[in-house]
Scaffold this active site. Structure first.
Site, PDB file in Angstrom:
ATOM      1  CB  SER A  59     -12.320  -0.181  23.337  1.00  0.00           C
ATOM      2  OG  SER A  59     -13.599  -0.100  22.770  1.00  0.00           O
TER       3      SER A  59
ATOM      4  CG  ASP B 186     -16.777  -2.528  29.585  1.00  0.00           C
ATOM      5  OD1 ASP B 186     -17.773  -2.119  28.957  1.00  0.00           O
ATOM      6  OD2 ASP B 186     -15.678  -2.763  29.046  1.00  0.00           O
TER       7      ASP B 186
ATOM      8  CG  HIS C 185     -16.040   0.497  27.082  1.00  0.00           C
ATOM      9  ND1 HIS C 185     -15.474  -0.759  27.010  1.00  0.00           N
ATOM     10  CD2 HIS C 185     -15.651   1.146  25.940  1.00  0.00           C
ATOM     11  CE1 HIS C 185     -14.798  -0.881  25.876  1.00  0.00           C
ATOM     12  NE2 HIS C 185     -14.888   0.265  25.223  1.00  0.00           N
TER      13      HIS C 185
END
Length: 415
Positions: free
Chosen positions: A177, A346, A379
């Protein structure tokens, strides 16, 4: 630079095998760990034009740095994580590192081979200098006066930690991320100091939708009466309500629709007689209860100014901005080999964004390995234990170890 290479792996097993691995055999932990706090007195120039004259960074390390200082791996954290990557925090057995399933003896990032560093980013609230720290010029918390930071500012601060350990070049810089953005920035801004760049569930820049989510979250905090213009410390209060709502918004984006459907569906929390609705505005569905719990918990340990600062750093990350939107040109300075991993569900940073990076790297002739994992967890999948995902990372780090001439046996013999 070596000739271009792409290893593409789209891993798509049946859905009933995509839950986190719960096998009984697990590699060992790094054990009980404590951070060190490194102080830097040399001013740090920032992208905004401001500078920090002095600051501290909280750091944890795992494994042993070899004599050549060639086996170091930097793990960069995402929004609400910290330097505590692996192991159990001293004095708090419930505080397990946020990537403990990834880092440790016999794990994908094997601490019997690699020396792993976790750093709490500048501006965060887990020991490094940030908005809640004392401003030496006023003797009061920095609050809203703390300078706005960028991903590139973090990289420059992290480089000073590497200098502290005498590390000229990382075997790998890795993150998921926002951590993946930092890894990418390392490869661009300090290319000679990164041998391998591992970017997981990330993106080369935020979409308008993502910036929008961040702005709504920030407005929830800023409009909380307890915010006091960011100087709530002086009022002995915290904008709990706004921070909780911000976390609720963010948490929705970390989960997939499939995952939320499986976990909650439309299950009622405490239905009235015969399953009837209660016809009110308190918690009616399980998903509401879950989000309220997550928001309230988050608001009790995270700093609101830090949330504003980090989400803005996310918004500003766009390395191709300086090259007219040409990502390949932005990445042309990179000397590293790359591993990119994305997850099919995601929708915060979808696989297409990772493919954008892959295409740009291939255009430059950079060696890149790409894996797209079919997983239902959205995610947050980058944080979870998944046999196929971990196998990809393990294989990549085994290759790094071979290239460095490192093996677990060799390290043990050297010890």
């Amino acid at each position: 630079m070596t000739s271009p290479a792409l290893t593409a792996a789209s891993v798509t097993p049946s859905r009933n095998t995509t839950s986190p691995d719960t096998t009984s055999h697990r590699p060992a932990s790094v054990g009980v760990v404590s951070p060190v706090f490194l102080r830097f007195d040399e001013p740090l120039p920032l992208a905004s034009g401001q500078s920090l004259n002095a600051y501290e960074l909280a750091v944890e390390t795992y494994g042993t740095l070899n004599a050549e200082r060639s086996n170091a791996v930097l793990i960069c954290h995402a929004l609400n994580a910290s330097h505590h990557v692996a192991g159990v925090a001293a004095g708090n057995p419930k505080d397990v590192g946020w990537w403990d399933n990834m880092v440790g003896p016999g794990k994908p990032v094997d601490t019997d081979v690699f020396f792993v560093i976790g750093i709490n980013n500048l501006g965060s609230c887990f020991g490094s200098t940030g908005p809640a720290s004392t401003n030496p010029e006023t003797g009061l918390p920095w609050g809203a006066a703390f300078p706005v930071l960028t991903v590139e500012d973090w990289v420059r601060a992290q480089a000073r930690v590497a200098d502290h350990f005498g590390i000229q070049r990382f075997a790998a810089v890795m993150g998921g991320s926002l951590g993946g953005m930092q890894a990418l920035s390392w490869a661009i801004t300090l290319p000679e100091r990164v041998a391998h760049c591992v970017v997981i569930a990330s993106t080369p820049r935020l979409s308008a939708q993502n910036i929008g989510f961040n702005e709504v979250a920030r407005r929830a905090i800023i409009t909380d009466p307890g915010f006091h213009g960011g100087n709530y410390y002086a009022h002995d209060t915290v904008p709990h309500r706004g921070l909780a709502v911000a976390r609720m918004i963010g948490h929705i984006t970390y989960l997939s629709d499939d995952d939320m459907a499986e976990k909650f569906g439309r299950t009622q929390r405490e239905p009235a007689e015969n399953g009837a609705y209660r016809y009110g505005y308190d918690v009616e569905f399980e998903v509401e209860s879950y989000l309220r719990y997550q928001g309230e918990k988050f608001s009790r340990y995270f700093d609101a100014n830090t949330y504003l600062l980090i989400t803005r750093a996310l918004d500003y990350f766009d390395p191709a901005r300086a090259t007219g939107g040409d990502l390949a040109r932005a990445l042309s300075s990179a000397q590293a080999d790359f591993l990119l991993v994305s997850f099919t569900t995601d929708w915060r940073f979808p696989p297409e964004r990772s493919r954008d990076i892959v295409r740009a790297l291939l255009k430059n002739g950079s060696p890149v390995t790409y894996a797209e994992i079919d997983a239902p967890h959205g995610h947050d999948a980058f944080l979870l234990e998944d046999a196929r995902y971990h196998a990809v990372v393990s294989a990549y780090y085994e290759r790094i170890a071979r290239n460095l001439g490192l093996t677990r046996q060799a390290e043990e013999s050297a010890a």
